[in-house]
Scaffold this motif. Sequence first.
Motif, PDB file in Angstrom:
ATOM      1  N   GLU A  26       0.641  -1.837   7.292  1.00  0.00           N
ATOM      2  CA  GLU A  26       1.973  -2.810   7.591  1.00  0.00           C
ATOM      3  C   GLU A  26       2.320  -3.792   6.737  1.00  0.00           C
ATOM      4  O   GLU A  26       3.197  -4.173   6.352  1.00  0.00           O
ATOM      5  N   ASN A  27       1.062  -3.936   5.718  1.00  0.00           N
ATOM      6  CA  ASN A  27       1.218  -5.040   4.526  1.00  0.00           C
ATOM      7  C   ASN A  27       1.526  -4.505   3.264  1.00  0.00           C
ATOM      8  O   ASN A  27       1.979  -5.314   2.314  1.00  0.00           O
ATOM      9  N   TRP A  28       1.781  -3.178   3.122  1.00  0.00           N
ATOM     10  CA  TRP A  28       2.461  -2.741   2.087  1.00  0.00           C
ATOM     11  C   TRP A  28       3.967  -2.568   2.025  1.00  0.00           C
ATOM     12  O   TRP A  28       4.481  -2.393   3.078  1.00  0.00           O
ATOM     13  N   GLY A  29       4.308  -2.504   0.760  1.00  0.00           N
ATOM     14  CA  GLY A  29       5.715  -2.487   1.023  1.00  0.00           C
ATOM     15  C   GLY A  29       6.476  -1.364  -0.143  1.00  0.00           C
ATOM     16  O   GLY A  29       5.685  -1.184  -0.969  1.00  0.00           O
ATOM     17  N   PHE A  30       7.608  -0.888   0.187  1.00  0.00           N
ATOM     18  CA  PHE A  30       8.087  -0.059  -0.741  1.00  0.00           C
ATOM     19  C   PHE A  30       9.824   0.241  -0.525  1.00  0.00           C
ATOM     20  O   PHE A  30      10.330  -0.477   0.363  1.00  0.00           O
ATOM     21  N   ILE A  31      10.425   0.726  -1.328  1.00  0.00           N
ATOM     22  CA  ILE A  31      11.780   1.095  -1.213  1.00  0.00           C
ATOM     23  C   ILE A  31      12.086   2.476  -1.404  1.00  0.00           C
ATOM     24  O   ILE A  31      11.465   3.179  -2.192  1.00  0.00           O
ATOM     25  N   PHE A  33       4.726  -2.735  -4.406  1.00  0.00           N
ATOM     26  CA  PHE A  33       3.642  -3.026  -3.350  1.00  0.00           C
ATOM     27  C   PHE A  33       3.305  -1.711  -2.637  1.00  0.00           C
ATOM     28  O   PHE A  33       3.048  -1.811  -1.646  1.00  0.00           O
ATOM     29  N   LYS A  34       3.670  -0.422  -3.044  1.00  0.00           N
ATOM     30  CA  LYS A  34       3.554   0.725  -2.363  1.00  0.00           C
ATOM     31  C   LYS A  34       1.945   1.057  -2.549  1.00  0.00           C
ATOM     32  O   LYS A  34       1.641   1.511  -1.242  1.00  0.00           O
ATOM     33  N   ASN A  35       1.314   1.080  -3.525  1.00  0.00           N
ATOM     34  CA  ASN A  35       0.048   1.646  -3.371  1.00  0.00           C
ATOM     35  C   ASN A  35      -0.576   0.994  -4.581  1.00  0.00           C
ATOM     36  O   ASN A  35      -0.113   0.172  -5.464  1.00  0.00           O
ATOM     37  N   GLU A  36      -2.044   1.207  -4.634  1.00  0.00           N
ATOM     38  CA  GLU A  36      -2.963   0.561  -5.707  1.00  0.00           C
ATOM     39  C   GLU A  36      -2.657   1.211  -7.101  1.00  0.00           C
ATOM     40  O   GLU A  36      -3.294   0.806  -8.108  1.00  0.00           O
ATOM     41  N   ASP A  49       2.216   6.725 -12.556  1.00  0.00           N
ATOM     42  CA  ASP A  49       2.110   6.761 -10.875  1.00  0.00           C
ATOM     43  C   ASP A  49       3.083   5.513 -10.479  1.00  0.00           C
ATOM     44  O   ASP A  49       3.272   5.206  -9.437  1.00  0.00           O
ATOM     45  N   ASP A  50       3.548   4.619 -11.629  1.00  0.00           N
ATOM     46  CA  ASP A  50       4.102   3.531 -11.179  1.00  0.00           C
ATOM     47  C   ASP A  50       5.767   4.154 -10.821  1.00  0.00           C
ATOM     48  O   ASP A  50       6.233   4.829 -11.752  1.00  0.00           O
ATOM     49  N   GLN A  51       6.106   3.421  -9.979  1.00  0.00           N
ATOM     50  CA  GLN A  51       7.586   3.795  -9.223  1.00  0.00           C
ATOM     51  C   GLN A  51       8.589   2.671  -9.235  1.00  0.00           C
ATOM     52  O   GLN A  51       9.228   2.711  -8.183  1.00  0.00           O
TER      53      GLN A  51
END
Lengths: 674, 293
Positions: free
Chosen positions: A102-107, A77-80, A135-137
Amino acid sequence: MLKKCILFLTLLATATTVFSQIKIFDKPLSPRIANYAMKARLFPETKIVEASYVLNWWNASNDTIRELQFHLYLNAFKNEKSTFIRESGGRHRSGEIKLEKENWGFIDVLSMKVLDGEELKSKIEFIHPDDDNADDQTVIRIVLSKPILPSQSIQISCEFRSKLPRVYARTGFSDDQDDFFLVGQWFPKIGVWRNGAWNCHQFHSQTEFFADFGVYDMELTVPKQYIVGANAVLVNKKETDSLAVYTFHQEDVIDAVWTASSKFTEIKQKVTIASTGREVEVTYLLSPGREVYKDRLFAIATAMFNYFDEWYGAYPYPNLTIVDPPINETMTAGGMEYPTLITTGSFFSSARSNDFLGLNWPEVVAFHEFAHNYFQSMVASNEFEEPWLDEGFTTYAEHRALERFEKDGKISGGYGNIFGLNFSSLAYHRLSYLPRPKSGIVGEKAWMIPENFYQTAAYSKPVLLLTTLQNYLGEETMNKVMHTYFERWKFRHPQTKDFIAAVNDVTGQDFNWFFEQFVYSNKTVDFEISSIRAFEIKDQMGWFGDTEEKTFAEDNNERKEDSTETHTEKRYRSVIFVRNNGDAFFPTTILIRFANGDSVIEKWDGKENPKQFTYNKESKAISACVDPEKIIVLDLKLSNNAKVVDPEMAGISRYTLRFLFWLQCMFQTLTMFV
Amino acid sequence: MIFSIFARSLRTTLQQKKMMSLLWAISFLFAFPGFWITHRTLNSYFGGRQVAGEWLHQFNLSYLLEMINDLPSLIPATNALFFGSALLFLVVTIFLTGGIVGKLIQAVSGDSSNGEGFAPSFFSLSGKFFFRILRVFLWTTLLSLVSFAFMMIGGYAGLITAALIAVWIMTSDITKIRLVSDDSGKVTKTYFSSFIWVMKNIPSVALVYLLNFFLLVMTFALYKFLDNALIANGILKIFLMVVIHQMFVFFRGAIRIQMFTSAILLWHAKLKTMASVASNPSENLLDEQTQPA
């Protein structure tokens, strides 16, 4: 901000997380390969979870392992550029990612090291084993300087920060006043070492589950007004002036999830499993306005524990948490499965079943998600590589439960009873399968299945093929098959071949022909009675005699008088053609009825195509039906399975005349403003 | 007063056999093409198969879905037919409303339209008031659609929508009665003065409509009871089912006529009350807004 930092440092300072001394099971149910002791704190304002864990992982293989791989699923959910967003277009069910930051997510992994040893964070490398998306993390690899030998354990401590996305696909926060958090796929989760390699897939649009079993200890800190639920047994709850600390413990599960809301209504219920008398404590966490569903949910919970115990095996855990999310998050957070925690959805229904359009939505969702506790949670198949073993088996279990629930008089129709029409779950799954029977293969890897076929391949066709198998074997044998599969593979990682082996072992027959046709290929079956004809046998007229002295018989009576043969009644020749319009074979039967009440059942191996059946009898054939017991629900067209000589069309008139009435009523309603 | 109006309107309505038959006939006529095409399609698709025999005992949705899957143009064609028939039905109903209201006003006032037959005067009135009734319909539809906005609020706000729509229907009926009665062309003005009149007299107007609504509910309950009791698994029983269905459609049309009749009687009763009050100025407690246009 300073206050938050102090709190965070305090949290880290107390992060010498320890494994609980509490025991749920006397003997471990699983190999307990990946065991986590976690501490986490939710900051609702920023939608951040600050956390740490100690992972105790052991090498159960005979391999020497030189690197570790972890899922970092929140980075989907980090980026497109993530594979998940690319595959899904940022949409999931009815939800869609909203563009505000604020709607995006990451770890973020803040620190990672071998306990009392090697520092690992600097060695983290993002990899993308499933596609070419650099680019996938969502997956990381860490090469160890000291390999892990067979049977050796490793303890890893990790500090991480999870920024939750706005929930639109399985995990995150609700952005309105509901104050709801579903914290799933939120921690760095180690992959599965399997067949000499890491099995650690990226986060995809449709799949997310494959993990090793373990013990989870969770200490969750939230603002005091929040009520927390988790897929674990609540061990302790402490409160300070502003905070509440929940301690949870669970054993022999593949994942950890939790939920928090200041608006939950918490209800507890003990459900008794009839066969053993064992009790399971069910915790319902109901969002505002959903309390009215509690009686309906109680009935569902009582039924599902008992049905699944009978069909598959014992539910061993002492707990289950059922979360009914806020109404606006029914489709985004509802209908999710975790071991011993499920989210339901009562959006399309009312407190009593068969009310609003008669849809049985809470039953459908609850049965489905609970069935995941068996298929994928306990029988831990690989959702990425064989999604049908996960969603397919689950949907089949859901279908059986709905049928039984209806039989028990608790609901009308499977999916619902709409305007008096019974909408069975089989009808729904046939509706999904019939338009696209050749579009893909069930036994394919999830990300290789065409997007428009995924629902059919993973959910609907498996229901049809497993129901066909059940009808073919009989319910009792099917139960033995499912029990065998469950007992052999619970707390392990089966594949399709293991299920086929269970079928073959229980039945003592080779059923590979079935799975090769319907799981590993897109072959179809469509039986049809293509014609049924019956005519009087008139072999009495004409010239008769082998010598030059022939006699001519003009009609039956004259012939009878001259003949040595005695014909006391008319005889008829009935000819029935049956064919299979599909390219798969399936042994079946054909029922032929005659005018005098006789009937004949013919066996057909389905290979000789078309097949003709001829009868010379004193009575005409009046109907023929292939697969009369409707065993093969995979049949593309059930309506052409039976033909009659004199069709009774009144059944059609019954419904079309009712349709006429509906039209008149609709027209009258339309003109109420005139 | 209201109950006597209701009883009298029932008697008057029951005398309108031609009108009731006409409403039933047009509903049948416009629904028939949809029925016939569906019937022919099903017969042709399932012809010779055992499906129809099975359906006589239990409906199997799977068969229907197979047909829909096999005939992809069926649903769009059925939709087009349905919406086309519905639109035509709507236009015809709007056309007939002028005649219905006009004849009912005559019936209530004891005017036998100078010995003219039913049809000529009925259709003459229908034609005369068609465009005026159409404009009333457009106003009611517009206001009802606006009222649906309350449903967006959720919860009990849906009740406000229901109440508003009921008010628009009552206003619409009174407007039609006044337009026909006064042979007025001022639709908009009449509509809004009727709204004010309805609001001023809301207890009696609402009670009349509630009694009619109760009649509709009772008719529906009776239909539902009979329909549920009858399992149409044979020719005779299917015939009985059709009779029950068509009786319900017939009486539903009759109740629509009854709503007009009761509204006409109510309007007349209020008119008389106002006239008697106006003849005695010392007792005139009405303000100007309550005067009929």
